[in-house]
Design a protein around this motif. Structure first.
Motif, PDB file in Angstrom:
ATOM      1  N   CYS A  63       6.094  16.150   8.236  1.00  0.00           N
ATOM      2  CA  CYS A  63       6.576  15.950   6.872  1.00  0.00           C
ATOM      3  C   CYS A  63       5.542  16.406   5.852  1.00  0.00           C
ATOM      4  N   CYS A  72       1.302  12.880   5.771  1.00  0.00           N
ATOM      5  CA  CYS A  72       2.230  12.166   6.655  1.00  0.00           C
ATOM      6  C   CYS A  72       2.450  13.031   7.886  1.00  0.00           C
ATOM      7  N   HIS A  77      11.443  13.729   7.975  1.00  0.00           N
ATOM      8  CA  HIS A  77      12.343  12.570   8.008  1.00  0.00           C
ATOM      9  C   HIS A  77      12.877  12.260   6.617  1.00  0.00           C
ATOM     10  N   HIS A  82       6.986   7.035   5.274  1.00  0.00           N
ATOM     11  CA  HIS A  82       5.939   8.000   5.605  1.00  0.00           C
ATOM     12  C   HIS A  82       4.802   7.251   6.295  1.00  0.00           C
TER      13      HIS A  82
HETATM   14 ZN   LIG Z   1       6.733  11.616   5.755  1.00  0.00          ZN
END
Ligand SMILES: [Zn+2]
Ligand SMILES: [Zn+2]
Length: 102
Positions: A63, A72, A77, A82
């Motif tokens: 991410c 993160c 997602h 996170h």
């Molecule tokens: Zn994240």
């Protein structure tokens, strides 16, 4: 999931991935608690070079951006929190806590 499906899902790399045909490529997806092993991966997207953190095992894309401090490291997602490499957590769409000195 077969590795080919994982790669299709990430959409950015395929056979270039060192572990693409490795039989244990799904380890971090299917083994509870197993951590993703994120590495820098540079690829072309919309005609521009982009570098992301990609797991060498499952092919998931992190991410966070590699340029961020303590990004993160969850696979991209939308609903879960996170979680950074140092274990910091903050909500999706929410603000991250102020950085803490190491
Ligand atoms: Zn994240
Ligand atoms: Zn992984």
């Amino acid at each position: 999931m077969k590795p080919s499906e994982v790669n299709k899902k990430s959409g950015i790399f395929h056979e270039k991935l060192r572990t693409a045909k490795d039989p244990v490529v799904e380890e971090c997806v299917n083994v509870p608690g197993a951590r993703h092993d994120m590495r820098l991966y540079t690829y072309e997207q919309y005609g521009r070079r982009k570098t992301s953190l990609v797991c060498i095992w499952c092919g998931g894309v992190a991410c966070g951006e590699p340029t961020q401090l303590d990004p993160c490291l969850e696979i991209y997602h939308h609903t879960t929190e996170h979680v950074s490499a140092r274990g910091e957590r903050w909500p999706v769409g929410g603000s991250r806590p102020e950085p803490v000195e190491a």
